[in-house]
Design an enzyme around this catalytic site. Structure first.
Site, mmCIF file in Angstrom:
data_model
loop_
_atom_site.group_PDB
_atom_site.id
_atom_site.type_symbol
_atom_site.label_atom_id
_atom_site.label_comp_id
_atom_site.label_asym_id
_atom_site.label_seq_id
_atom_site.Cartn_x
_atom_site.Cartn_y
_atom_site.Cartn_z
ATOM 1 C CG HIS A 52 -0.234 -0.223 2.523
ATOM 2 N ND1 HIS A 52 0.615 0.698 3.094
ATOM 3 C CD2 HIS A 52 -0.221 -1.291 3.359
ATOM 4 C CE1 HIS A 52 1.092 0.214 4.213
ATOM 5 N NE2 HIS A 52 0.619 -0.993 4.405
HETATM 6 P P1 TYD Z 1 -1.304 -2.765 7.987
HETATM 7 O O1 TYD Z 1 -0.797 -1.375 7.947
HETATM 8 O O2 TYD Z 1 -2.274 -3.176 6.916
HETATM 9 O O3 TYD Z 1 -0.092 -3.809 8.037
HETATM 10 P P2 TYD Z 1 1.034 -4.087 6.937
HETATM 11 O O4 TYD Z 1 1.198 -2.820 6.183
HETATM 12 O O5 TYD Z 1 2.259 -4.465 7.671
HETATM 13 O O6 TYD Z 1 0.532 -5.219 6.109
HETATM 14 O O7 TYD Z 1 -1.942 -3.010 9.422
HETATM 15 C C1 TYD Z 1 -2.348 -4.292 9.851
HETATM 16 C C2 TYD Z 1 -3.438 -4.120 10.901
HETATM 17 O O8 TYD Z 1 -2.934 -3.432 12.042
HETATM 18 C C3 TYD Z 1 -4.637 -3.338 10.405
HETATM 19 O O9 TYD Z 1 -5.814 -3.980 10.916
HETATM 20 C C4 TYD Z 1 -4.497 -1.983 11.045
HETATM 21 C C5 TYD Z 1 -3.716 -2.266 12.312
HETATM 22 N N1 TYD Z 1 -2.809 -1.157 12.692
HETATM 23 C C6 TYD Z 1 -3.137 -0.337 13.757
HETATM 24 O O10 TYD Z 1 -4.204 -0.500 14.403
HETATM 25 N N2 TYD Z 1 -2.276 0.662 14.104
HETATM 26 C C7 TYD Z 1 -1.120 0.882 13.435
HETATM 27 O O11 TYD Z 1 -0.346 1.819 13.792
HETATM 28 C C8 TYD Z 1 -0.804 0.052 12.305
HETATM 29 C C9 TYD Z 1 0.451 0.252 11.504
HETATM 30 C C10 TYD Z 1 -1.668 -0.963 11.984
#
Ligand code: TYD
Length: 135
Positions: A52
């Site tokens: 993303h």
């Molecule tokens: P995501 O950013 O999609 O993870 P990655 O980019 O590593 O694949 O986040 C995964 C999950 O964690 C999503 O449900 C949102 C949650 N999250 C938070 O609640 N707070 C945060 O600061 C982050 C980065 C993620």
């Protein structure tokens, strides 16, 4: 770096017979005010994180332990940066598509972020990202 605005930043490393210590400060080593930190760990072999971009968020990556690759794309150019030293950081500006791959066993990725968590700042559709990045 090929991808716009991305850069690696050397962090201080203070070593003595007791071991090593590194540190970073907002607006000095990290080119923004840090408002959030999160970390990725226990990544099973072959898994990929991210996939993303953010409309406004800036981030700074540090491999606290182990190694992984950060694959970056600004909509025009792509590159992969391997992080494997805890005294190097990688600055990634807004509007950069990224994913993390090739995590080693026991890798720990620390991410410092310029804003609190905001789901509506995410761009999760690559075609939409390309349109926005190129406009
Ligand atoms: P995501 O950013 O999609 O993870 P990655 O980019 O590593 O694949 O986040 C995964 C999950 O964690 C999503 O449900 C949102 C949650 N999250 C938070 O609640 N707070 C945060 O600061 C982050 C980065 C993620």
């Amino acid at each position: 770096m090929n991808v716009a605005g991305v850069r690696t930043i050397s962090l201080p490393k203070i070593s003595d017979p007791r071991g090593s210590l590194s540190f970073l400060e907002s607006n000095l080593h990290v080119p923004f005010v840090v408002r959030r930190a999160y970390w990725i760990y226990d990544v099973p072999g072959g898994e990929v994180r991210g996939g993303h971009a953010y409309r406004s968020l800036e981030e700074f990556f540090v491999a606290l332990s182990g190694s992984f690759d950060v694959v970056l794309d600004d909509g025009r150019r792509k590159e992969s940066v391997s992080l494997n030293r805890s005294y190097f950081g990688l600055y990634v500006p807004r509007m950069t598509w990224r994913h993390l791959e090739n995590f080693s066993t026991n890798a720990v990725c620390l991410i410092l972020a310029s804003s609190h968590y905001q789901e509506d700042d995410y761009l999760r559709d690559y075609e939409q990202f390309l349109r926005d990045a190129r406009s």
